[in-house]
Design an enzyme around this catalytic site. Structure first.
Site, PDB file in Angstrom:
ATOM      1  N   SER A 139      -4.285  10.499   2.483  1.00 31.34           N
ATOM      2  CA  SER A 139      -3.008  10.042   1.942  1.00 31.34           C
ATOM      3  C   SER A 139      -2.008   9.734   3.049  1.00 31.34           C
ATOM      4  CB  SER A 139      -2.442  11.091   0.974  1.00 31.34           C
ATOM      5  OG  SER A 139      -2.228  12.329   1.614  1.00 31.34           O
ATOM      6  N   LYS A 159      -7.103  15.062   3.008  1.00 26.84           N
ATOM      7  CA  LYS A 159      -6.469  15.009   4.325  1.00 26.84           C
ATOM      8  C   LYS A 159      -5.071  14.421   4.138  1.00 26.84           C
ATOM      9  CE  LYS A 159      -6.552  12.602   8.787  1.00 26.84           C
ATOM     10  NZ  LYS A 159      -5.121  12.222   8.657  1.00 26.84           N
ATOM     11  N   GLY A 201      -3.113   3.649   3.204  1.00 27.71           N
ATOM     12  CA  GLY A 201      -2.783   3.662   4.621  1.00 27.71           C
ATOM     13  C   GLY A 201      -2.959   2.281   5.219  1.00 27.71           C
ATOM     14  N   SER A 202      -3.311   2.231   6.484  1.00 30.15           N
ATOM     15  CA  SER A 202      -3.366   0.951   7.183  1.00 30.15           C
ATOM     16  C   SER A 202      -4.628   0.175   6.830  1.00 30.15           C
ATOM     17  CB  SER A 202      -3.305   1.170   8.695  1.00 30.15           C
ATOM     18  OG  SER A 202      -4.543   1.645   9.185  1.00 30.15           O
ATOM     19  N   THR A 203      -4.500  -1.130   6.892  1.00 30.09           N
ATOM     20  CA  THR A 203      -5.645  -2.009   6.657  1.00 30.09           C
ATOM     21  C   THR A 203      -6.733  -1.749   7.684  1.00 30.09           C
ATOM     22  OG1 THR A 203      -4.233  -3.706   5.679  1.00 30.09           O
ATOM     23  CG2 THR A 203      -6.357  -4.432   6.530  1.00 30.09           C
ATOM     24  N   GLU A 249      -5.478   1.246  -1.028  1.00 29.17           N
ATOM     25  CA  GLU A 249      -4.250   0.433  -1.032  1.00 29.17           C
ATOM     26  C   GLU A 249      -3.753   0.455   0.399  1.00 29.17           C
ATOM     27  OE1 GLU A 249      -0.463  -0.283  -0.570  1.00 29.17           O
ATOM     28  OE2 GLU A 249      -0.211   1.488  -1.838  1.00 29.17           O
ATOM     29  N   CYS A 302       5.112   0.523   1.037  1.00 24.48           N
ATOM     30  CA  CYS A 302       4.061  -0.500   1.071  1.00 24.48           C
ATOM     31  C   CYS A 302       4.573  -1.806   0.475  1.00 24.48           C
ATOM     32  CB  CYS A 302       2.847  -0.025   0.273  1.00 24.48           C
ATOM     33  SG  CYS A 302       2.229   1.598   0.737  1.00 24.48           S
ATOM     34  N   GLU A 305       2.632  -6.884   9.766  1.00 22.88           N
ATOM     35  CA  GLU A 305       3.229  -5.718   9.116  1.00 22.88           C
ATOM     36  C   GLU A 305       3.963  -4.880  10.164  1.00 22.88           C
ATOM     37  OE1 GLU A 305       1.905  -2.518   5.785  1.00 22.88           O
ATOM     38  OE2 GLU A 305       0.643  -2.598   7.565  1.00 22.88           O
TER      39      GLU A 305
END
Length: 542
Positions: free
Chosen positions: A186, A211, A264-266, A292, A326, A424
């Site tokens: 998360s 986590k 989190g990040s792509t 996501e 986000c 981003e």
């Protein structure tokens, strides 16, 4: 499967508290803020329901006062992570076989506690640990209760969906949890997402390793303790703060990892996807990957747009919670005919925003989450100041001496492909491109294709045909699309949230679309009067 005699009515969204000056709720929260500010919480791992203490620890500080330590958190290593996998798998059978209504009662009870006495605890820890203003924290914690209640209701709706039965045949479908455990990772920016990622799979009978982000670990720990108090059996959710590489090495690679729930990040999600693909033969099942990830969210104004709500949407959408949502608006496309009015109002309104300590309830913004985020924002600002392709309309300053403060900044970009228009940033930086009115369609195509992301976006227009055309042109540019509104603020049950392309798998959190990913259907056909015939009537010669 739920007992047919027990049904959950469709929930309503948890109402927001106002925290107006002089109110009891404001006084209560301020008291809890003082209490938490004055203590340092020692946070253990929670494995198999037991507290586990390790020698490796991290300090948790307030982003708006980064010398002030509010928690020390143990970090899991190889031994602890392997123990957590074992604990989850040991708890799996009893949890899966617990009647649905008893599993659900745990999460509905937690929602009631958050609505009531526990709200201050989660709000205060979110404000202090994640530098959220009182309102941003309040909507976050309200969303957590919505995730719990709507998650239970969505599971019930899935279970009710049964196949067609015909004369003499009863067909039924049993929805089983996944065969293994779920790994939940998360982010820092929403306590609600932190709570939802391990909880949603658990609602339908899965066990998980969670986590949490190290910068949101305090609020996440308080939520974990609440679940235990509400009766969550040992081992169903295992709370294991750890490094990303260790989670990858010892958990994601485990043959019994059946699901991966991530925000989190792509880049991280793509690396996990690659890891799973490269080792797919070692898994007991094909893991379900739900993520996501990043976004480069936009607001696109038509020449017919109403300027005042457009400006409000830009400021709120871009700068609430320091642009660390986000869904935060990070780029805007404004027609040249409107730009002088929009610019004047943006300069005035943005300059009036207070950036400071979130315990001061008149602050509109707090600090970005940590030094890494601060340095990222600082880098974009320094390059913008030096670039001939950019002009700073307002803001542009940052100060990390006490807290990680970045002033709300608006950049005017000469090209829609300038770095801040397509990359981003995850900070309070809005990039604006001004387009010629007659190049509307061309600019819509740029908005659609210049960035790899497709999370949220909004359009502003009064012309209805223009709205139709813009919505069509941007159909694949956002999973959540807004007409005459900011591109943030999705509410569970009202605007199911998620995006596609490089923004994730679009399995809308809080809905059956997400919940069904944690289930494996088992179809049963029962014939009441089975035939003893072997040949078929058409086989007879006469």
């Amino acid at each position: 499967m739920p007992n047919a005699y027990f049904t959950i009515e469709k929930p309503v969204n948890d109402p927001f508290r106002s925290y107006l000056h002089g109110s009891a709720e404001r006084a209560s929260l301020k008291q809890e803020l003082r209490r938490q500010e004055e203590q340092v919480v020692d946070i253990p791992l929670i494995i198999g329901g037991k507290e586990v203490w390790t020698d490796t620890k991290i300090e948790v500080t307030m982003p708006h006062n980064h010398q002030h330590v509010i928690a020390r958190c143990c970090m899991a290593g190889e031994q602890e992570l392997k123990a957590a996998v074992d604990a989850a798998l040991a708890a799996k059978q009893d949890w899966e076989e617990m009647p649905w209504e008893h599993r659900s009662a745990i999460f509905l009870k937690a929602a009631d506690c958050i609505t009531g006495s526990y709200r201050d605890v989660l709000n205060a820890s979110t404000m202090l640990g994640q530098s959220k203003t009182v309102f941003q924290s309040e909507i976050d914690i309200a969303e957590l209760t919505d995730f719990l209640r709507f998650g239970v209701w969505a599971a019930q709706q899935i279970f009710k969906d049964q196949p067609l039965s015909t004369a003499g045949i009863w067909n039924r479908q049993d929805y089983r949890p996944l065969d293994g455990f779920v790994c939940a990772i998360s982010p820092f920016n929403f306590t609600s997402i932190g709570g939802n990622l391990p909880t949603a799979p658990a609602i339908v009978g899965n066990v998980s390793l969670w986590k949490p982000s190290r910068t949101a670990v305090l609020s996440n720990y308080y939520y974990m303790k609440l679940l235990q108090w509400c009766g969550l059996p040992d081992g169903v959710i295992n709370f294991v703060p750890c490094s990303g590489p260790d989670m990858s090495r010892y958990v994601i690679s485990h043959p019994k990892m059946a699901g991966f729930h991530f925000t989190g990040s792509t880049d991280v999600f793509q690396r996990v996807w690659k890891q799973v693909g490269e080792h797919i033969a070692q898994y007991a099942n094909y893991p379900r990957l739900v993520g996501e990830t990043g976004g480069k969210d936009f607001i696109f104004a038509h020449p017919s747009a109403d300027v005042e709500p457009l400006v409000a949407g830009l400021i709120r959408g871009s700068f609430e919670f320091q642009g660390q949502k986000c869904s935060a608006c990070s780029r805007a496309f404004i027609p040249v005919s409107l730009w002088p009015q929009v610019r004047q109002r943006l300069e005035q309104q943005t300059a009036a925003l207070k950036v400071g300590d979130v315990q001061e309830f008149d602050s509109f913004m707090g600090a970005v989450i940590d030094q890494a985020s601060f340095e990222t924002c600082k880098g974009y600002l320094e390059r913008a100041k030096a670039s001939s392709d950019c002009e700073i309309v307002t803001g542009g300053d940052c100060d990390g001496s006490k807290g990680w403060f970045v002033q709300p900044t608006i950049l005017l970009c000469k090209t829609p492909y300038y770095e801040s228009m397509v990359e981003e940033i995850f900070g309070p930086i809005l990039s604006v491109y001004v387009y010629e009115d007659e190049k509307l369609e061309e600019t819509l195509e740029i908005c659609d294709k210049a960035s790899p992301y497709a999370l949220t976006g909004g359009i502003f227009a009064q012309d209805r045909q223009a709205i139709v055309n813009m919505e069509r042109a941007l159909r694949h540019a956002a999973g959540n699309f807004y007409i005459n509104d900011k591109c943030t603020g999705a509410v569970v049950g009202q605007q199911p949230f998620g995006g596609a392309r490089a923004s994730g798998t679009n399995d809308k959190a809080g809905t059956w679309l997400n919940m069904v990913r944690w289930l494996s259907a088992h179809t049963v056909k029962e014939t009441f009067n089975p035939s003893s015939a072997i040949t078929y009537p058409y086989m007879a010669e006469k």
